[in-house]
Design a protein around this motif. Structure first.
Motif, PDB file in Angstrom:
ATOM      1  N   THR A   1       0.807  -1.221   0.000  1.00  0.00           N
ATOM      2  CA  THR A   1       0.000   0.000   0.000  1.00  0.00           C
ATOM      3  C   THR A   1       0.840   1.271   0.000  1.00  0.00           C
ATOM      4  O   THR A   1       0.320   2.349  -0.287  1.00  0.00           O
ATOM      5  CB  THR A   1      -0.932   0.039   1.222  1.00  0.00           C
ATOM      6  OG1 THR A   1      -0.146   0.092   2.421  1.00  0.00           O
ATOM      7  CG2 THR A   1      -1.834  -1.195   1.264  1.00  0.00           C
TER       8      THR A   1
ATOM      9  N   LEU B   1       1.901   2.871   2.515  1.00  0.00           N
ATOM     10  CA  LEU B   1       1.534   3.759   3.620  1.00  0.00           C
ATOM     11  C   LEU B   1       2.759   4.160   4.433  1.00  0.00           C
ATOM     12  O   LEU B   1       3.706   3.386   4.571  1.00  0.00           O
ATOM     13  CB  LEU B   1       0.530   3.076   4.548  1.00  0.00           C
ATOM     14  CG  LEU B   1      -0.858   2.747   3.997  1.00  0.00           C
ATOM     15  CD1 LEU B   1      -1.686   2.078   5.079  1.00  0.00           C
ATOM     16  CD2 LEU B   1      -1.556   3.989   3.493  1.00  0.00           C
TER      17      LEU B   1
ATOM     18  N   GLU C   1       0.905   6.142   9.424  1.00  0.00           N
ATOM     19  CA  GLU C   1      -0.449   5.835   8.950  1.00  0.00           C
ATOM     20  C   GLU C   1      -0.809   4.377   9.219  1.00  0.00           C
ATOM     21  O   GLU C   1      -1.967   4.061   9.509  1.00  0.00           O
ATOM     22  CB  GLU C   1      -0.545   6.152   7.456  1.00  0.00           C
ATOM     23  CG  GLU C   1      -0.368   7.622   7.131  1.00  0.00           C
ATOM     24  CD  GLU C   1      -0.174   7.892   5.655  1.00  0.00           C
ATOM     25  OE1 GLU C   1      -0.279   9.065   5.243  1.00  0.00           O
ATOM     26  OE2 GLU C   1       0.099   6.933   4.902  1.00  0.00           O
ATOM     27  N   ILE C   2       0.168   3.480   9.122  1.00  0.00           N
ATOM     28  CA  ILE C   2      -0.074   2.062   9.436  1.00  0.00           C
ATOM     29  C   ILE C   2      -0.436   1.905  10.910  1.00  0.00           C
ATOM     30  O   ILE C   2      -1.373   1.186  11.270  1.00  0.00           O
ATOM     31  CB  ILE C   2       1.153   1.211   9.077  1.00  0.00           C
ATOM     32  CG1 ILE C   2       1.361   1.191   7.561  1.00  0.00           C
ATOM     33  CG2 ILE C   2       1.020  -0.205   9.609  1.00  0.00           C
ATOM     34  CD1 ILE C   2       2.597   0.447   7.103  1.00  0.00           C
TER      35      ILE C   2
ATOM     36  N   VAL D   1      -7.511   5.758   4.841  1.00  0.00           N
ATOM     37  CA  VAL D   1      -6.452   6.378   5.651  1.00  0.00           C
ATOM     38  C   VAL D   1      -6.949   7.726   6.154  1.00  0.00           C
ATOM     39  O   VAL D   1      -7.186   8.640   5.363  1.00  0.00           O
ATOM     40  CB  VAL D   1      -5.161   6.560   4.827  1.00  0.00           C
ATOM     41  CG1 VAL D   1      -4.067   7.160   5.690  1.00  0.00           C
ATOM     42  CG2 VAL D   1      -4.717   5.253   4.217  1.00  0.00           C
TER      43      VAL D   1
ATOM     44  N   SER E   1      -3.174   9.042  11.973  1.00  0.00           N
ATOM     45  CA  SER E   1      -1.768   8.641  12.099  1.00  0.00           C
ATOM     46  C   SER E   1      -1.389   8.611  13.572  1.00  0.00           C
ATOM     47  O   SER E   1      -2.015   9.287  14.397  1.00  0.00           O
ATOM     48  CB  SER E   1      -0.849   9.603  11.340  1.00  0.00           C
ATOM     49  OG  SER E   1      -0.837  10.878  11.965  1.00  0.00           O
TER      50      SER E   1
ATOM     51  N   ARG F   1       8.072   2.504   0.891  1.00  0.00           N
ATOM     52  CA  ARG F   1       7.400   3.542   0.084  1.00  0.00           C
ATOM     53  C   ARG F   1       8.141   3.786  -1.217  1.00  0.00           C
ATOM     54  O   ARG F   1       7.527   3.977  -2.273  1.00  0.00           O
ATOM     55  CB  ARG F   1       7.294   4.850   0.886  1.00  0.00           C
ATOM     56  CG  ARG F   1       6.111   4.852   1.832  1.00  0.00           C
ATOM     57  CD  ARG F   1       6.040   6.097   2.670  1.00  0.00           C
ATOM     58  NE  ARG F   1       5.802   7.328   1.933  1.00  0.00           N
ATOM     59  CZ  ARG F   1       4.615   7.711   1.477  1.00  0.00           C
ATOM     60  NH1 ARG F   1       3.555   6.937   1.633  1.00  0.00           N
ATOM     61  NH2 ARG F   1       4.474   8.868   0.871  1.00  0.00           N
TER      62      ARG F   1
END
Length: 385
Positions: A228, A230, A234-235, A250, A253, A330
């Motif tokens: 994803t 993320l 955010e995870i 999402v 955070s 990322r």
């Protein structure tokens, strides 16, 4: 005794005649120029970009017996050390507004609050904290730059000076009897240098890391990061209510164990889940008893650093691959999207970047060394003998 603003303005209107603002062409381009008459003579002054016209008149025309004083007579200007507590109080207020999601106040995240206070205590106060605030000039800021660039890269020095400018703008509003303007506006930023590109794992390395995870919680976290793109904050901010079918929403955070808003407005997004990830999440949900997906054994939120040590570094070591951070996923995610032919604006939307943001190119447009060394790029010149 100093006179009030209304008295100043009244005296100013009587003393100065035909006040007007004119766009004047100079060698460096067009500048705003204020023109007025005083004592029968026309006066022309260039207005700095950050100054208001009326305020500039009040501050500049002390010479013409308008009756303006900069500060109370006989009172010494406080040093930066004396008034910095006012700024720290403002930072605490902004952090609180961020935590309660006050939509009328621009808040700061807890991580930003820590960085700001650390910069002030480590890099700003030790060098210029002893100086009176009305005596700090651009030359002092330049001297601060010279001292800091010995310790850090120019990008970090520019960030400290930018933060110092933020402090002065705050003091201009709250210590106006002593400080008239921000001295940082006349200081040029240092030229930045190229920093070392951080490692981006290959697809085979990512697959090996995912296989090396031994616990179900670790498998879900690593696959979320890889599939994803993320951010780790955010995870950690994911809740079960954010998962609807094959879509992931999402909207939260977690930074330094504290839940809050996402990094930016562009980070509010929905991402489609793969079939493998859906199965893992369904299995993991049967074991979870909390609203958040990822918590400690005692049911508390924790920082990304703890999960990096216990999850990512351990998986990299077991897989026998080069160690990389959460942001490596990322970069891998962006690289895979680009290889699949996704448009740039589509990639930015999926990664939570603002449309047209240069961050996508600056940090994630990676060319892997292994891809450059493949046989297809070999050029052979025929011999003329």
């Amino acid at each position: 005794m100093p006179i009030t603003d209304k008295q100043q303005l009244s005296r100013l209107n009587k003393e100065l005649k035909h006040i007007r603002v004119v766009a004047h062409k100079s060698k460096s381009g067009y500048v705003n120029q204020i023109r007025y008459k005083t004592e029968g003579k026309e006066v022309r002054r260039v207005i700095p970009a950050h100054e208001d016209t009326t305020t500039y008149c009040l501050l500049e025309d002390k010479k013409h017996s308008v009756g303006i004083v900069e500060k109370p007579r006989g009172v010494k200007s406080p040093t930066l050390n004396d008034v910095i507590h006012l700024y720290f109080t403002e930072l605490q207020r902004q952090k609180f507004c961020q935590q309660v999601e006050d939509k009328y106040t621009k808040g700061i995240r807890p991580k930003t609050y820590k960085r700001f206070t650390r910069e002030v205590k480590r890099h700003i106060l030790p060098h210029i904290g002893h100086l009176p605030i009305d005596e700090i000039k651009p030359k002092h800021i330049c001297m601060l730059q010279d001292k800091l660039k010995v310790q850090m890269v120019p990008q970090s020095v520019n960030a400290v000076v930018k933060h110092l400018s933020r402090i002065f703008r705050f003091l201009v509003r709250h210590q106006s009897d002593y400080l008239e303007h921000d001295p940082c506006w006349a200081v040029e930023s240092l030229r930045t240098i190229d920093t070392k590109v951080k490692y981006t794992p290959t697809r085979a390395e990512v697959e090996a890391v995912l296989k090396a995870a031994d616990k179900l919680q670790h498998k879900v976290m690593l696959r979320l990061a890889a599939e994803t793109g993320l951010r780790i904050s955010e995870i950690l901010g994911l809740r079960w209510e954010c998962i609807e079918g094959d879509q992931l929403k999402v909207n939260l955070s977690v930074v330094d164990s504290l839940p809050g808003k996402v990094k930016s407005r562009a980070a509010l997004r929905k991402i489609k889940l793969s079939s493998k990830l859906k199965i893992l999440l369904a299995e993991y949900k049967l074991q979870s008893t909390k609203s958040f997906l990822f918590v400690t054994r005692t049911g508390r939120l924790t920082s990304s650093a703890n999960f990096r040590r216990s999850v990512l570094e351990k998986a990299c070591k077991n897989a026998g691959v080069q160690d990389f951070g959460w942001h490596g996923f990322r970069r891998f995610y962006q690289y895979e999207l680009k290889e699949q032919g996704a448009r740039k604006d589509h990639i930015q939307a999926l990664m939570g970047h603002a449309k047209g943001s240069k961050v996508t190119d600056k940090h994630y447009d990676v060319v892997r060394e292994k891809d450059v060394l493949i046989d297809d790029y070999v050029i052979e010149i025929a011999s003329t003998q």
